[in-house]
Design a protein around this motif. Structure first.
Motif, PDB file in Angstrom:
ATOM      1  N   LEU A  96       0.818  -1.211   0.000  1.00 35.66           N
ATOM      2  CA  LEU A  96       0.000   0.000   0.000  1.00 35.66           C
ATOM      3  C   LEU A  96       0.856   1.267   0.000  1.00 35.66           C
ATOM      4  CD1 LEU A  96      -2.734   1.395   0.086  1.00 35.66           C
ATOM      5  CD2 LEU A  96      -2.757   1.057   2.562  1.00 35.66           C
ATOM      6  N   ARG A 108       0.420   4.236  -2.749  1.00 35.23           N
ATOM      7  CA  ARG A 108       0.134   5.616  -2.374  1.00 35.23           C
ATOM      8  C   ARG A 108       1.166   6.579  -2.948  1.00 35.23           C
ATOM      9  NH1 ARG A 108      -1.848   4.381   3.826  1.00 35.23           N
ATOM     10  NH2 ARG A 108      -4.085   4.555   3.413  1.00 35.23           N
ATOM     11  N   THR A 114      -8.144  -2.973  11.734  1.00 36.76           N
ATOM     12  CA  THR A 114      -8.673  -2.328  10.536  1.00 36.76           C
ATOM     13  C   THR A 114      -7.933  -2.865   9.306  1.00 36.76           C
ATOM     14  OG1 THR A 114      -7.138  -0.445  10.516  1.00 36.76           O
ATOM     15  CG2 THR A 114      -9.132  -0.228  11.863  1.00 36.76           C
ATOM     16  N   ALA A 115      -8.491  -2.597   8.130  1.00 34.34           N
ATOM     17  CA  ALA A 115      -7.945  -3.173   6.896  1.00 34.34           C
ATOM     18  C   ALA A 115      -7.754  -4.675   7.072  1.00 34.34           C
ATOM     19  CB  ALA A 115      -6.624  -2.519   6.496  1.00 34.34           C
ATOM     20  N   ASP A 170      -4.277  -0.472  13.641  1.00 32.76           N
ATOM     21  CA  ASP A 170      -4.824   0.308  12.530  1.00 32.76           C
ATOM     22  C   ASP A 170      -3.852   0.427  11.360  1.00 32.76           C
ATOM     23  OD1 ASP A 170      -6.595   2.097  11.120  1.00 32.76           O
ATOM     24  OD2 ASP A 170      -5.122   3.643  11.608  1.00 32.76           O
ATOM     25  N   GLY A 171      -4.287  -0.106  10.220  1.00 37.85           N
ATOM     26  CA  GLY A 171      -3.487  -0.036   9.011  1.00 37.85           C
ATOM     27  C   GLY A 171      -4.057   0.892   7.967  1.00 37.85           C
ATOM     28  N   VAL A 172      -5.010   1.755   8.351  1.00 38.61           N
ATOM     29  CA  VAL A 172      -5.670   2.639   7.393  1.00 38.61           C
ATOM     30  C   VAL A 172      -5.317   4.099   7.634  1.00 38.61           C
ATOM     31  CG1 VAL A 172      -7.879   3.396   6.432  1.00 38.61           C
ATOM     32  CG2 VAL A 172      -7.572   1.016   7.134  1.00 38.61           C
ATOM     33  N   GLY A 173      -5.503   4.578   8.868  1.00 37.53           N
ATOM     34  CA  GLY A 173      -5.237   5.974   9.168  1.00 37.53           C
ATOM     35  C   GLY A 173      -6.306   6.884   8.603  1.00 37.53           C
ATOM     36  N   SER A 200      -0.041   2.779   9.682  1.00 36.07           N
ATOM     37  CA  SER A 200      -0.391   3.106   8.313  1.00 36.07           C
ATOM     38  C   SER A 200       0.419   4.288   7.791  1.00 36.07           C
ATOM     39  CB  SER A 200      -1.880   3.445   8.228  1.00 36.07           C
ATOM     40  OG  SER A 200      -2.200   4.074   7.015  1.00 36.07           O
ATOM     41  N   SER A 201       0.595   4.322   6.462  1.00 37.09           N
ATOM     42  CA  SER A 201       1.213   5.482   5.816  1.00 37.09           C
ATOM     43  C   SER A 201       0.162   6.522   5.450  1.00 37.09           C
ATOM     44  CB  SER A 201       1.943   5.037   4.544  1.00 37.09           C
ATOM     45  OG  SER A 201       1.030   4.451   3.620  1.00 37.09           O
ATOM     46  N   GLY A 202      -1.074   6.329   5.905  1.00 31.39           N
ATOM     47  CA  GLY A 202      -2.179   7.202   5.508  1.00 31.39           C
ATOM     48  C   GLY A 202      -2.305   8.479   6.299  1.00 31.39           C
TER      49      GLY A 202
END
Length: 307
Positions: free
Chosen positions: A41, A45, A140-141, A200-203, A224-226
């Motif tokens: 991901l 991104r 998440t995710a 959490d992997g979404v952010g 997450s990198s989000g």
């Protein structure tokens, strides 16, 4: 050799295949003839949100074709997997030997890119939340490459309740098979009874409901990198905390722990405690389709490119 790169940001149409010379391994590097590439991901991104082109990195697996000066523990002909920070979307890629490991004879290259990096991140993020036996854990995710493995870690680690947060209801059966006791959707008004740990992997916009899902004293692990923003008052009223996790920090700062986790992954996979899932194997020349599968949130598990 063929490789995929992009010139400008803005969408999958910027990816294209080109001919490039086979790279030469430098000191400490392995040249790997690539058989599988794990799409991540963060790289997707970078293509869609970045301001300038960068090499398409990622997990690769294949056979060592040459070794650079100073490499120990690897030889030409070994099957290996590792993280490539330069051009991973290619028929040959360079991997630093400290980021590589040998693939057991009983596992495939596709198994390797679905398991190792995602499994390391899943374990690290889960353990960063300091889970205790009997804790309730939300991921998440949960249908993604890391999330599927984080669910399984939580289940194997003695969580009393494992909650999977996903983007659509059609993923519910998939995550339940992996061990989820409950399934919630991102846009649900409530994510059910409070949990002790959120992985959490979404952010982004999901950070708000993720914090509100915490029980008093709960811990949110953000890997997450989000990006995103958290309301400090929401933490205050719960006595909760947020923990940032980055796998690279473990690899650089705790190499012995990193190596032990990596060895453990293979054993957990062999005894079926961890079962990585592959959503699709897509030809290298169709990398844009692989990226679209992830950005549209339609993948169930890991997306793999096959040269």
């Amino acid at each position: 050799m063929r490789r995929v790169r992009y010139e400008v940001n803005g969408g999958p149409e910027v990816l294209f295949t080109e001919e490039a010379p086979v790279p030469e391994p430098g000191p400490g590097e392995l040249l790997v003839r690539v058989e599988a590439v794990g799409v991540t991901l963060p790289v997707v991104r970078k293509v869609h949100e970045g301001t300038e082109p960068v090499p398409l990195g990622g997990e690769v697996a294949g056979t060592v074709a040459a070794v650079g000066e100073g490499v120990t523990g690897f030889a030409v002909g070994d099957r290996v997997t590792g993280l490539c920070f330069s051009h991973a979307y290619a028929e040959a890629a360079l991997v630093h030997h400290t980021m590589a490991c040998v693939i057991p004879h009983w596992a495939s290259c596709v198994d390797a890119v679905a398991l190792v990096r995602s499994g390391l991140v899943a374990r690290g993020a889960y353990e960063a939340g300091h889970p205790r036996p009997g804790d309730a854990v939300l991921v998440t995710a949960a249908a993604g490459a890391v999330g599927t493995l984080a669910l399984q870690y939580a289940k194997a680690g003695g969580a009393s309740r494992v909650v999977a947060a996903v983007s659509s209801a059609d993923k519910a059966d998939f995550v339940r098979v992996l061990g989820a006791d409950e399934v919630v959707l991102y846009d649900d008004e409530s994510w059910g009874a409070p949990v002790d740990v959120v992985v959490d992997g979404v952010g982004g916009e999901l950070l708000g409901p993720a914090v509100r899902a915490l029980a008093p004293g709960g811990r949110l692990v953000a890997f997450s990198s989000g990006g995103g923003t958290i309301d400090a008052y929401e933490l205050l009223v719960r006595g909760a905390s947020v923990i940032g996790f980055q796998m690279a920090a473990v690899a650089r700062g705790e190499p012995e722990l990193y190596a032990r986790w990596r060895d453990d992954l293979w054993e957990l996979h062999r005894d079926r405690t961890l079962r990585p899932r592959v959503s699709a194997e897509i030809p290298l020349t169709e990398a844009a389709r692989a990226h679209e599968l992830i950005t549209s949130r339609r993948n169930l598990g890991k997306v793999v490119l096959v040269p």
